[in-house]
Motif scaffolding. Structure first.
Motif, PDB file in Angstrom:
ATOM      1  N   ASP A   1      -2.095  -1.394  33.515  1.00 25.81           N
ATOM      2  CA  ASP A   1      -0.853  -1.336  33.007  1.00 25.81           C
ATOM      3  C   ASP A   1       0.253  -2.035  33.905  1.00 25.81           C
ATOM      4  OD1 ASP A   1      -1.410   1.435  30.893  1.00 25.81           O
ATOM      5  OD2 ASP A   1      -2.112  -0.551  30.655  1.00 25.81           O
ATOM      6  N   ASP A   2      -0.055  -1.701  35.073  1.00 28.54           N
ATOM      7  CA  ASP A   2       1.094  -2.532  35.952  1.00 28.54           C
ATOM      8  C   ASP A   2       1.019  -4.061  36.036  1.00 28.54           C
ATOM      9  OD1 ASP A   2      -0.049   0.041  38.169  1.00 28.54           O
ATOM     10  OD2 ASP A   2       1.944   0.119  37.045  1.00 28.54           O
ATOM     11  N   THR A   3       0.412  -4.742  35.240  1.00 29.77           N
ATOM     12  CA  THR A   3       0.252  -6.198  35.164  1.00 29.77           C
ATOM     13  C   THR A   3       1.589  -6.637  34.539  1.00 29.77           C
ATOM     14  OG1 THR A   3      -2.345  -6.077  35.267  1.00 29.77           O
ATOM     15  CG2 THR A   3      -1.132  -8.101  34.245  1.00 29.77           C
ATOM     16  N   ALA A   4       2.467  -7.356  35.317  1.00 26.15           N
ATOM     17  CA  ALA A   4       3.380  -8.110  34.657  1.00 26.15           C
ATOM     18  C   ALA A   4       4.091  -8.983  35.759  1.00 26.15           C
ATOM     19  CB  ALA A   4       4.350  -6.898  34.567  1.00 26.15           C
ATOM     20  N   ILE A   5       5.006  -9.781  35.203  1.00 27.55           N
ATOM     21  CA  ILE A   5       5.866 -10.446  35.985  1.00 27.55           C
ATOM     22  C   ILE A   5       7.032  -9.547  36.813  1.00 27.55           C
ATOM     23  CG2 ILE A   5       7.469 -12.339  36.476  1.00 27.55           C
ATOM     24  CD1 ILE A   5       6.174 -13.681  33.985  1.00 27.55           C
ATOM     25  N   TYR A   6       6.858  -9.409  37.862  1.00 29.60           N
ATOM     26  CA  TYR A   6       7.798  -8.531  38.804  1.00 29.60           C
ATOM     27  C   TYR A   6       9.172  -9.277  39.160  1.00 29.60           C
ATOM     28  CZ  TYR A   6       4.640  -4.477  38.568  1.00 29.60           C
ATOM     29  OH  TYR A   6       4.133  -3.632  38.198  1.00 29.60           O
ATOM     30  N   TYR A   7      10.419  -9.074  38.807  1.00 28.13           N
ATOM     31  CA  TYR A   7      11.865  -9.271  39.023  1.00 28.13           C
ATOM     32  C   TYR A   7      12.492  -8.733  39.745  1.00 28.13           C
ATOM     33  CZ  TYR A   7      10.536 -12.475  34.996  1.00 28.13           C
ATOM     34  OH  TYR A   7       9.990 -13.162  33.925  1.00 28.13           O
ATOM     35  N   CYS A   8      13.035  -9.342  40.714  1.00 26.01           N
ATOM     36  CA  CYS A   8      13.958  -8.649  41.867  1.00 26.01           C
ATOM     37  C   CYS A   8      15.447  -8.761  41.208  1.00 26.01           C
ATOM     38  CB  CYS A   8      14.024  -9.060  43.216  1.00 26.01           C
ATOM     39  SG  CYS A   8      15.483  -8.727  44.245  1.00 26.01           S
ATOM     40  N   ALA A   9      16.316  -8.028  41.229  1.00 25.45           N
ATOM     41  CA  ALA A   9      17.691  -7.883  40.973  1.00 25.45           C
ATOM     42  C   ALA A   9      18.905  -7.216  41.560  1.00 25.45           C
ATOM     43  CB  ALA A   9      17.878  -7.312  39.188  1.00 25.45           C
ATOM     44  N   VAL A  10      19.915  -7.651  41.698  1.00 27.47           N
ATOM     45  CA  VAL A  10      20.989  -7.116  42.394  1.00 27.47           C
ATOM     46  C   VAL A  10      22.233  -7.150  41.481  1.00 27.47           C
ATOM     47  CG1 VAL A  10      22.311  -7.629  44.303  1.00 27.47           C
ATOM     48  CG2 VAL A  10      19.966  -8.440  44.556  1.00 27.47           C
ATOM     49  N   ARG A  11      23.008  -6.116  41.682  1.00 30.04           N
ATOM     50  CA  ARG A  11      24.186  -5.814  40.887  1.00 30.04           C
ATOM     51  C   ARG A  11      25.346  -5.742  41.894  1.00 30.04           C
ATOM     52  NH1 ARG A  11      25.633  -0.258  38.636  1.00 30.04           N
ATOM     53  NH2 ARG A  11      26.223  -1.614  36.962  1.00 30.04           N
ATOM     54  N   GLU A  12      26.455  -6.024  41.772  1.00 29.81           N
ATOM     55  CA  GLU A  12      27.698  -6.083  42.597  1.00 29.81           C
ATOM     56  C   GLU A  12      28.265  -4.707  42.656  1.00 29.81           C
ATOM     57  OE1 GLU A  12      30.659  -8.803  41.257  1.00 29.81           O
ATOM     58  OE2 GLU A  12      29.578 -10.471  41.491  1.00 29.81           O
ATOM     59  N   ALA A  13      27.876  -3.825  41.625  1.00 33.67           N
ATOM     60  CA  ALA A  13      28.357  -2.550  41.887  1.00 33.67           C
ATOM     61  C   ALA A  13      27.505  -1.769  42.777  1.00 33.67           C
ATOM     62  CB  ALA A  13      28.350  -1.795  40.408  1.00 33.67           C
ATOM     63  N   LEU A  14      27.890  -0.402  43.155  1.00 27.19           N
ATOM     64  CA  LEU A  14      27.318   0.099  44.287  1.00 27.19           C
ATOM     65  C   LEU A  14      26.178   1.163  43.547  1.00 27.19           C
ATOM     66  CD1 LEU A  14      30.280   1.041  46.591  1.00 27.19           C
ATOM     67  CD2 LEU A  14      28.961  -0.988  46.608  1.00 27.19           C
TER      68      LEU A  14
END
Length: 129
Positions: free
Chosen positions: A94-107
């Motif tokens: 069930d962990d099979t997926a495309i994994y994406y890194c993401a960043v937000r400007e807020a803390l």
């Protein structure tokens, strides 16, 4: 100007481990602080499903995990290198997926994809039974 470079991923049998890494470069255009200050996260998206939060971490090391991965995955962060890592143990199909890194400007950490400002290209994780 804004770039997130992901590495890691691949294929593994159930019960195995994989590690992901993501390095952010560039500066925010508002707020006056670098990516080293904003919250960073890993999301994943399986075929036919919505993108979901896996884990997120703020610049102080505070972390949040999806219930489905808590106790198996660990997110970590190196502020000096603007890098986050995701160590994935006891992997399940069930962990099979495309994994994406993401960043937000807020803390602060946020739970939904729309709250993140910058995204990596994604890396495939496949867990076979």
């Amino acid at each position: 100007q804004v770039r997130l470079v992901e590495s890691g991923g691949g294929s593994v049998q159930a019960g195995g481990s994989l590690g992901l890494a993501c390095t952010a470069s560039g500066r925010t255009v508002s707020g006056g602080h670098s990516f080293g200050d904003g919250a960073m996260a890993w999301f994943r998206q399986a075929p036919g499903k919505e993108r979901e939060l896996v884990a997120a971490i703020n610049s102080y090391g505070g972390a949040r995990y999806a219930d489905s991965v808590r106790g198996r995955f660990t997110i970590s962060r190196d502020n000096a290198k603007n890098t986050i890592r995701l160590q994935m143990n006891s992997l399940k199909p069930d962990d099979t997926a495309i994994y994406y890194c993401a960043v937000r400007e807020a803390l602060v950490i946020a739970p939904t994809p729309r709250e993140y400002d910058y995204w990596g290209q994604g890396t495939q994780v496949t867990v076979s039974s």
